[in-house]
Design a protein around this motif. Structure first.
Motif, PDB file in Angstrom:
ATOM      1  N   SER A  19     -25.448 -47.884 -52.258  1.00 28.35           N
ATOM      2  CA  SER A  19     -25.505 -46.859 -53.319  1.00 28.35           C
ATOM      3  C   SER A  19     -25.574 -45.694 -52.511  1.00 28.35           C
ATOM      4  O   SER A  19     -24.995 -44.184 -52.632  1.00 28.35           O
ATOM      5  N   MET A  23     -22.357 -42.017 -51.754  1.00 28.98           N
ATOM      6  CA  MET A  23     -22.545 -40.691 -51.569  1.00 28.98           C
ATOM      7  C   MET A  23     -21.342 -39.817 -50.651  1.00 28.98           C
ATOM      8  O   MET A  23     -21.079 -39.332 -50.847  1.00 28.98           O
ATOM      9  N   ARG A  26     -20.719 -36.924 -49.557  1.00 27.85           N
ATOM     10  CA  ARG A  26     -21.675 -35.807 -49.201  1.00 27.85           C
ATOM     11  C   ARG A  26     -22.806 -35.869 -48.240  1.00 27.85           C
ATOM     12  O   ARG A  26     -23.529 -35.236 -47.937  1.00 27.85           O
ATOM     13  N   ALA A 150     -25.277 -42.426 -57.179  1.00 24.95           N
ATOM     14  CA  ALA A 150     -25.079 -42.246 -55.711  1.00 24.95           C
ATOM     15  C   ALA A 150     -25.585 -40.718 -55.988  1.00 24.95           C
ATOM     16  O   ALA A 150     -25.853 -39.589 -55.338  1.00 24.95           O
ATOM     17  N   ASP A 151     -25.067 -40.300 -57.517  1.00 27.93           N
ATOM     18  CA  ASP A 151     -25.987 -39.102 -57.865  1.00 27.93           C
ATOM     19  C   ASP A 151     -26.744 -38.298 -57.833  1.00 27.93           C
ATOM     20  O   ASP A 151     -27.145 -38.148 -57.481  1.00 27.93           O
ATOM     21  N   HIS A 154     -28.681 -38.181 -54.562  1.00 29.58           N
ATOM     22  CA  HIS A 154     -28.438 -37.253 -53.880  1.00 29.58           C
ATOM     23  C   HIS A 154     -28.802 -35.765 -54.716  1.00 29.58           C
ATOM     24  O   HIS A 154     -29.567 -35.421 -54.032  1.00 29.58           O
TER      25      HIS A 154
END
Ligand code: SF4
Length: 176
Positions: A19, A23, A26, A150-151, A154
């Motif tokens: 995960s 990203m 990013r 991933a969100d 991040h």
């Protein structure tokens, strides 16, 4: 100066690290602000001193995990439990309803097709029960999810890099 970030892996499946990789582009923006000083994505053998942020995947299952997380805690300013295994014990802790000996018997004798026998070397000794990271060392931030998206990772990282402790309560849930 870049923020020194590490990731590490205890009793987990690597899904939380996947995960992190999710990203995608990013990661390039983060790389401008972060120096990745340790983790499965590096070839560094020894966990370094003076790490600003460490993301920990997985639960504390065996004596190696226990020794490692104590060592990591001593060298890290902000320790993040990443994913349900680190936060609660999750899948690995399903063995807690059985005795350690019966688990070993099941894995290495009953289910084995070759070389039946419980190993007495090279494999770290299991702890009597699987434990979440915070029951062994102090944890500064919990990021639930199996794996966390991933969100969410991040967002958590960018907040920490800005010097803020992220509020993830509306963004995360266990198991997803
Ligand atoms: Fe794997 Fe889920 Fe545990 Fe992460 S939380 S290590 S994805 S089982």
């Amino acid at each position: 100066m870049k923020t020194r970030v590490a990731t590490t892996w205890l009793g987990g499946c690597s899904g939380c690290h996947m995960s992190i990789l999710d990203m995608d582009e990013r990661l390039f923006n983060l790389a401008d602000k972060i120096e990745l000083v340790y983790g499965p994505l590096t070839d560094v053998k020894e966990f370094p001193e003076n790490v600003d942020i460490t993301l920990v995947e997985g639960s504390v299952d065996n004596v190696d995990n226990e020794e490692k997380i104590c060592h990591v805690r001593g060298r890290t300013k902000i320790l993040v439990s990443l994913g349900d295994c680190a936060v609660t014990g999750n899948v690995p802790s399903m063995r807690n309803q059985f005795t350690k000996d019966s688990v070993l018997q099941r894995a290495y004798v009953e289910q084995a097709t070759l070389d039946k026998g419980i190993p007495d070397r090279m494999v770290p000794l299991l702890l009597p029960v699987v434990r979440p990271v915070h029951s062994v060392v102090k944890v500064d931030l919990f990021v639930p999810g199996c794996p966390p998206s991933a969100d969410v990772i991040h967002f958590a990282l960018t907040e920490l890099l800005e010097g803020r402790m992220p509020n993830l309560t509306s963004l995360t849930r266990f198991g997803k």
